[in-house]
Design a protein around this motif. Structure first.
Motif, mmCIF file in Angstrom:
data_model
loop_
_atom_site.group_PDB
_atom_site.id
_atom_site.type_symbol
_atom_site.label_atom_id
_atom_site.label_comp_id
_atom_site.label_asym_id
_atom_site.label_seq_id
_atom_site.Cartn_x
_atom_site.Cartn_y
_atom_site.Cartn_z
ATOM 1 N N ARG A 59 65.926 40.253 16.629
ATOM 2 C CA ARG A 59 66.554 40.870 15.355
ATOM 3 C C ARG A 59 65.961 42.344 15.451
ATOM 4 O O ARG A 59 66.756 43.197 15.343
ATOM 5 C CB ARG A 59 65.967 40.166 14.246
ATOM 6 C CG ARG A 59 66.698 40.550 12.869
ATOM 7 C CD ARG A 59 66.297 39.712 11.949
ATOM 8 N NE ARG A 59 65.109 38.890 11.721
ATOM 9 C CZ ARG A 59 64.202 39.562 10.809
ATOM 10 N NH1 ARG A 59 64.547 40.711 10.153
ATOM 11 N NH2 ARG A 59 62.898 39.128 10.866
ATOM 12 N N ALA A 60 64.752 42.674 15.771
ATOM 13 C CA ALA A 60 64.307 43.970 15.729
ATOM 14 C C ALA A 60 64.930 44.772 16.831
ATOM 15 O O ALA A 60 65.414 45.921 16.565
ATOM 16 C CB ALA A 60 62.771 43.901 15.902
ATOM 17 N N LEU A 61 65.076 44.389 17.929
ATOM 18 C CA LEU A 61 65.745 44.882 19.136
ATOM 19 C C LEU A 61 67.227 45.205 18.867
ATOM 20 O O LEU A 61 67.636 46.288 19.014
ATOM 21 C CB LEU A 61 65.339 44.252 20.363
ATOM 22 C CG LEU A 61 64.051 44.223 21.157
ATOM 23 C CD1 LEU A 61 63.880 43.526 22.094
ATOM 24 C CD2 LEU A 61 63.400 45.363 21.093
ATOM 25 N N ASP A 62 67.882 44.387 18.158
ATOM 26 C CA ASP A 62 69.261 44.558 17.891
ATOM 27 C C ASP A 62 69.494 45.916 17.027
ATOM 28 O O ASP A 62 70.426 46.416 17.104
ATOM 29 C CB ASP A 62 69.884 43.252 17.271
ATOM 30 C CG ASP A 62 71.339 43.301 17.322
ATOM 31 O OD1 ASP A 62 72.057 43.906 18.293
ATOM 32 O OD2 ASP A 62 71.802 42.919 16.244
ATOM 33 N N GLU A 63 68.607 45.657 15.968
ATOM 34 C CA GLU A 63 68.554 46.839 14.951
ATOM 35 C C GLU A 63 68.144 48.244 15.619
ATOM 36 O O GLU A 63 69.141 49.328 15.399
ATOM 37 C CB GLU A 63 67.433 46.659 13.955
ATOM 38 C CG GLU A 63 67.897 45.668 12.840
ATOM 39 C CD GLU A 63 66.901 45.441 11.860
ATOM 40 O OE1 GLU A 63 66.133 46.486 11.756
ATOM 41 O OE2 GLU A 63 66.995 44.676 11.133
ATOM 42 N N LEU A 64 67.145 48.477 16.632
ATOM 43 C CA LEU A 64 66.945 49.568 17.312
ATOM 44 C C LEU A 64 68.145 49.963 18.128
ATOM 45 O O LEU A 64 68.406 51.144 18.248
ATOM 46 C CB LEU A 64 65.717 49.338 18.187
ATOM 47 C CG LEU A 64 64.407 48.822 17.239
ATOM 48 C CD1 LEU A 64 63.403 48.627 18.295
ATOM 49 C CD2 LEU A 64 64.109 50.365 16.623
ATOM 50 N N ARG A 65 68.601 49.111 18.964
ATOM 51 C CA ARG A 65 69.836 49.153 19.641
ATOM 52 C C ARG A 65 71.176 49.646 18.948
ATOM 53 O O ARG A 65 71.811 50.811 19.185
ATOM 54 C CB ARG A 65 70.473 48.087 20.373
ATOM 55 C CG ARG A 65 71.716 48.380 21.240
ATOM 56 C CD ARG A 65 72.047 47.040 22.287
ATOM 57 N NE ARG A 65 72.286 45.853 21.413
ATOM 58 C CZ ARG A 65 72.493 44.318 21.775
ATOM 59 N NH1 ARG A 65 72.480 44.288 23.291
ATOM 60 N NH2 ARG A 65 72.585 43.409 20.923
ATOM 61 N N SER A 66 71.355 49.182 17.709
ATOM 62 C CA SER A 66 72.219 49.724 16.688
ATOM 63 C C SER A 66 72.066 51.083 16.349
ATOM 64 O O SER A 66 72.875 52.027 16.090
ATOM 65 C CB SER A 66 72.485 48.746 15.751
ATOM 66 O OG SER A 66 72.968 47.320 15.920
ATOM 67 N N ALA A 67 70.867 51.417 16.093
ATOM 68 C CA ALA A 67 70.286 52.696 15.558
ATOM 69 C C ALA A 67 70.345 53.765 16.538
ATOM 70 O O ALA A 67 70.097 55.006 16.184
ATOM 71 C CB ALA A 67 69.036 52.559 14.823
ATOM 72 N N GLY A 68 70.350 53.312 17.803
ATOM 73 C CA GLY A 68 70.498 54.428 19.073
ATOM 74 C C GLY A 68 68.970 54.657 19.470
ATOM 75 O O GLY A 68 68.870 55.503 20.265
ATOM 76 N N ASP A 69 68.105 53.974 19.008
ATOM 77 C CA ASP A 69 66.527 53.969 19.608
ATOM 78 C C ASP A 69 66.393 53.540 20.746
ATOM 79 O O ASP A 69 65.391 53.843 21.530
ATOM 80 C CB ASP A 69 65.643 53.463 18.409
ATOM 81 C CG ASP A 69 65.796 54.240 17.029
ATOM 82 O OD1 ASP A 69 65.517 55.344 17.007
ATOM 83 O OD2 ASP A 69 65.859 53.518 16.139
ATOM 84 N N ILE A 70 66.977 52.449 21.248
ATOM 85 C CA ILE A 70 66.948 52.082 22.445
ATOM 86 C C ILE A 70 68.523 51.890 22.893
ATOM 87 O O ILE A 70 69.443 51.580 22.139
ATOM 88 C CB ILE A 70 66.491 50.705 22.520
ATOM 89 C CG1 ILE A 70 66.909 49.636 21.887
ATOM 90 C CG2 ILE A 70 64.894 50.964 22.350
ATOM 91 C CD1 ILE A 70 66.393 48.339 22.160
ATOM 92 N N ARG A 71 68.878 51.659 24.208
ATOM 93 C CA ARG A 71 70.104 51.635 24.724
ATOM 94 C C ARG A 71 70.294 50.296 25.065
ATOM 95 O O ARG A 71 71.544 49.887 24.936
ATOM 96 C CB ARG A 71 70.473 52.678 25.895
ATOM 97 C CG ARG A 71 70.384 53.943 25.773
ATOM 98 C CD ARG A 71 71.279 54.836 26.846
ATOM 99 N NE ARG A 71 70.655 54.668 28.365
ATOM 100 C CZ ARG A 71 71.238 54.114 29.218
ATOM 101 N NH1 ARG A 71 72.455 53.648 29.196
ATOM 102 N NH2 ARG A 71 70.419 53.938 30.401
#
Length: 330
Positions: free
Chosen positions: A159-171
């Motif tokens: 859930r955390a990584l999906d948010e980071l991906r959506s925000a562009g903090d990770i690809r």
């Protein structure tokens, strides 16, 4: 699934465990020389984790990688652990020869994942990463608690990584584990971009062909092969093979015998066993990169030579004929 390709900047990656002092100590200067040699040799994928040297590998990676153009390389690290001061508690450094004086804490929760990401960003000096892998959420590390850990990783880490991906903090979101059925379970549970599989698609073992490779191929998820020497047995010379390790432990007799037969076939074609071990996983179309731990400029040069060693098709045919490779292995 997301359907996008990560675009690894090189098919051979530099693994950060050795510069994190896996089994042996090394200075900051030696680590810098190894990283510089890798970059100069054309290696452009760099992978590490908070676990490696309890933050030391990430610090060393960040110090070097900030000196080269950020767009020139692919960078991955991992979540599932963060680091804290031990506050008087004795910390077992395990396989790390000279880790930082910190305590690793397993935490697959949402908050723990964000904490791990923030700590890694601080050690690297980067605001974002190409890939974050959920690290070691498997039986090898958690035994009877694996099912509970899997649930925590999906409810928290993902859930955390999906948010980071959506925000562009990770690809990209990945999973790094030691068993192919565990990796396959993650793939079937959510929208992952990459799977890092340790020791399950090598010259010695192709277990991943049973479940992981077909699932990843069907979903368009990229695989990264690590542990391609099965922790040492396929990297050892013939003279010191008996003193090597298999999956970080002693070598079972049947594995030692298979390794001996693999070496014999390679020797017959004048191909180093190590060259075949590095190149074999990349013959599998689902595998985009192989990551190798390297601790010196000399090791970088040697691995680079093995990665480019000319291997005749007859070698692979002979390995298959001898029953040393699965028939469905490319």
């Amino acid at each position: 699934m997301s359907g996008k390709r990560i675009g690894f900047a090189s098919s051979i990656g530099f693994g950060g465990s050795t510069v994190g002092t896996l089994y042996r100590s090394m200075s900051d200067r030696q680590a810098e020389e190894a990283l510089r040699a890798a970059y100069d040799a054309g290696l452009r994928y760099f992978d590490t984790a908070p676990l490696y040297g309890y933050g030391l590998s990430e610090l060393r990676f960040g110090r070097f990688l900030r000196s080269v153009p950020r767009e020139s390389f692919t960078l991955s690290t991992k979540v599932g652990r963060y680091l804290v001061p031990p506050r008087g508690e004795t910390v077992d450094q395990g396989i790390w020869a000279n880790a930082l004086p910190l305590k690793p804490v397993f935490d697959y929760s949402y908050d723990g994942t964000m904490r791990s990401f923030e700590q890694s960003a601080s050690r690297f000096g980067f605001a974002s990463f190409d890939i974050l892998y959920i690290h070691d959420a498997d039986r090898f590390n958690h035994g009877a608690h694996y099912d509970r850990i899997f649930g925590q990783a999906m409810d928290g880490c993902y859930r955390a990584l999906d948010e980071l991906r959506s925000a562009g903090d990770i690809r990209a979101i990945g999973v790094g584990v030691n068993e192919s059925d565990v990796a396959t379970r993650f793939l079937r549970a959510a929208d992952f971009d990459a799977i890092m599989i340790a020791g399950r698609y090598t010259l010695l073992q192709q277990d991943a062909l049973t479940d992981l490779v077909p699932e990843a191929t069907a979903k368009g998820v990229e695989l990264v092969a690590v542990g391609v020497f099965n922790s040492g047995i396929l990297a050892a010379s013939a003279a010191n093979a008996a003193g090597s390790t298999y999956n970080y432990g002693s070598i079972p007799p049947e594995i030692a015998e298979k390794a001996r037969k693999l070496r014999e076939v390679c020797d017959a074609h004048t191909v180093p066993l190590q060259a075949a071990a590095i190149q074999f996983p990349l013959r599998q179309p689902a595998i985009s990169a192989v990551v190798i731990g390297m601790g010196s400029a000399k090791e970088v040069a040697q691995n680079n030579e093995w990665a480019k060693w000319p291997i005749p098709p007859a070698l692979w045919a002979d390995l298959r004929s001898a029953g040393l490779l699965r028939a469905d292995a490319p």
